[in-house]
Design an enzyme around this catalytic site. Sequence first.
Site: not given
Length: 297
Positions: A41, A155
């Site tokens: 991320s 993610d």
Amino acid sequence: MVRGRIGVALGSGGARGWCHIGVLRGLDALGLAPDVVAGCSMGALVGAAYAAGRLDALEEWTRGMTRTRLVSMLDVSLISGGLVEGRQIARVLKDLGLPERIEDLDRPFAAIATDMETGREIWLTEGDLGAAVRASAALPGVISPYHHEGRWLLDGGLTNPVPVSAARALGAEIIIAVNPNGKRFGQIWQAAPPEDGPWSAIAEALPEGMRKQLSWLMPDDPGPRPPNYVDVVSTAIDVMTEQIRRSRLAGEPPHALLSAHLAHVSVLDLHRAPEAIEEGRRLVERHADMLGELRQG
């Protein structure tokens, strides 16, 4: 002299992940510059800039971020599977001068994502750099999933929030892990004071004329505010990823784990980079003795 190749595992955390910039600065100052980088991320975004030798450019960009500029970058699309599509992520990397392909980085690099169909962890170690970072940062409920090489990706924090295993697979012999979501006294979420409620951030970004027109919507008595949408989504993800992080690190611990305490910063507070970067610097300073043990006497 360092005992072996150093790898960093830069964890997920949205805006809290700006702390990675401060950590990397501190490690460089201690003579512990990482040889390989694995990021998840925001850790993927910062890690890519570091692996490209463009950390200075990224830090300058983050320090210039304001609430108004942040709002102008949000490509809102409620039909894309998130609040925003996140197209600006790849643009930022290009504007900062990062190469188009992962293979052209100065250091081995991996971005971690999650396959939406199977729930499996995906390591992106070659190909389009912008696509890899964008996929790794597809925070559920906030940034839409990303279609990459025939898969819809989410993610990486959903499967490997602090990717120690990926850093080891890239050839790291000593691994320093950074968790932007450290919990002081077990606190996962911190309520904002009334003056920092959701209206204050929105109102500040609006033109003066529009603020006046919408003033009747703003409460006269701020009082304690309830958690807003981003609070709820980010805190729910924090609860989940904290459990995943503990499980993953218990099975494959790093040589050093640095945990930032930034519960007061939400995942979308991208304009608060200076305080997150400073927390990263403090982390390295607080653990300088431990980190020094990673070097030969």
